[in-house]
Design an enzyme around this catalytic site. Structure first.
Site, mmCIF file in Angstrom:
data_model
loop_
_atom_site.group_PDB
_atom_site.id
_atom_site.type_symbol
_atom_site.label_atom_id
_atom_site.label_comp_id
_atom_site.label_asym_id
_atom_site.label_seq_id
_atom_site.Cartn_x
_atom_site.Cartn_y
_atom_site.Cartn_z
ATOM 1 N N CYS A 150 0.863 -1.187 0.000
ATOM 2 C CA CYS A 150 0.000 0.000 0.000
ATOM 3 C C CYS A 150 0.897 1.234 0.000
ATOM 4 O O CYS A 150 1.833 1.322 0.803
ATOM 5 C CB CYS A 150 -0.897 -0.076 1.235
ATOM 6 S SG CYS A 150 -1.285 1.438 2.083
ATOM 7 N N CYS A 206 1.242 3.249 3.186
ATOM 8 C CA CYS A 206 1.907 2.379 4.163
ATOM 9 C C CYS A 206 3.406 2.317 3.881
ATOM 10 O O CYS A 206 4.221 2.330 4.816
ATOM 11 C CB CYS A 206 1.314 0.972 4.121
ATOM 12 S SG CYS A 206 -0.473 0.914 4.386
#
Length: 179
Positions: free
Chosen positions: A78, A81
């Site tokens: 992600c 992330c």
């Protein structure tokens, strides 16, 4: 006469030896009792302080250290992330023994996210040093979401949804009383 002197020395040496052994055992026991709770040290070799979570989170064990806890639910693939990964790593190293910081990859370990209010990633869960959900005076100042039970209104989770910078974390750490 020689035998009498020998007996006197034995009567002196035996109690002295016993006192030394008992004193040594007492010192050994008391230095071991000064270790952190449950005989587990706070530090980089302790798996409770490792950043990446690949097995079930034992929140009771983590709470037993009496430190604030941050659990970041995200994924290695992600984008927000990935941007946060070096921040989490640096904070985990810098605040070792002051804050427990965990990262759970919810795409690899979906079962570890069960029971937490996660609707998007990354989502961070904040738990105070008292083992209860972090409850700042003004949650909106930190863009925090708070989840309460319907029947009692008890606070059960404090979260943040989306990416966070190091400064964002530091402001929350400060509000949590981290020195």
């Amino acid at each position: 006469m020689l035998n009498a002197n020998k007996n006197i020395w034995l009567k002196i040496l035996i109690p002295v030896a016993i006192v030394c052994v008992v004193g040594g055992l007492w010192i050994l026991k008391n230095t071991q009792d000064s270790e952190p709770e449950k005989g587990v040290s706070v530090g980089s070799n302790n798996p409770d302080f490792a950043l990446d979570v690949t097995d079930e989170l034992d929140l009771d064990q983590l709470k037993s250290y009496g430190l604030p806890i941050v659990i970041d639910f995200g994924a290695d693939s992600c984008l927000p992330c990935k941007e946060m990964a070096p921040v989490l790593k640096a904070l985990n190293e810098e605040y070792q023994g002051k804050v427990i910081i965990k990262f759970v990859d919810v795409w690899k370990y979906q079962e570890l996210a069960q029971g937490y209010p996660i609707s998007l990633i990354p989502t961070q869960v904040f738990i105070g040093a008292d083992g209860k959900p972090f409850n700042p005076e003004n949650p909106s100042a930190f863009s925090l979401n708070q989840y309460v039970t319907k029947d009692t209104g008890e606070l059960v989770f404090t979260t943040h949804e989306g990416g966070m910078t190091k400064n964002d974390f530091l402001m929350i750490f400060d509000a949590m009383g981290v020195q």
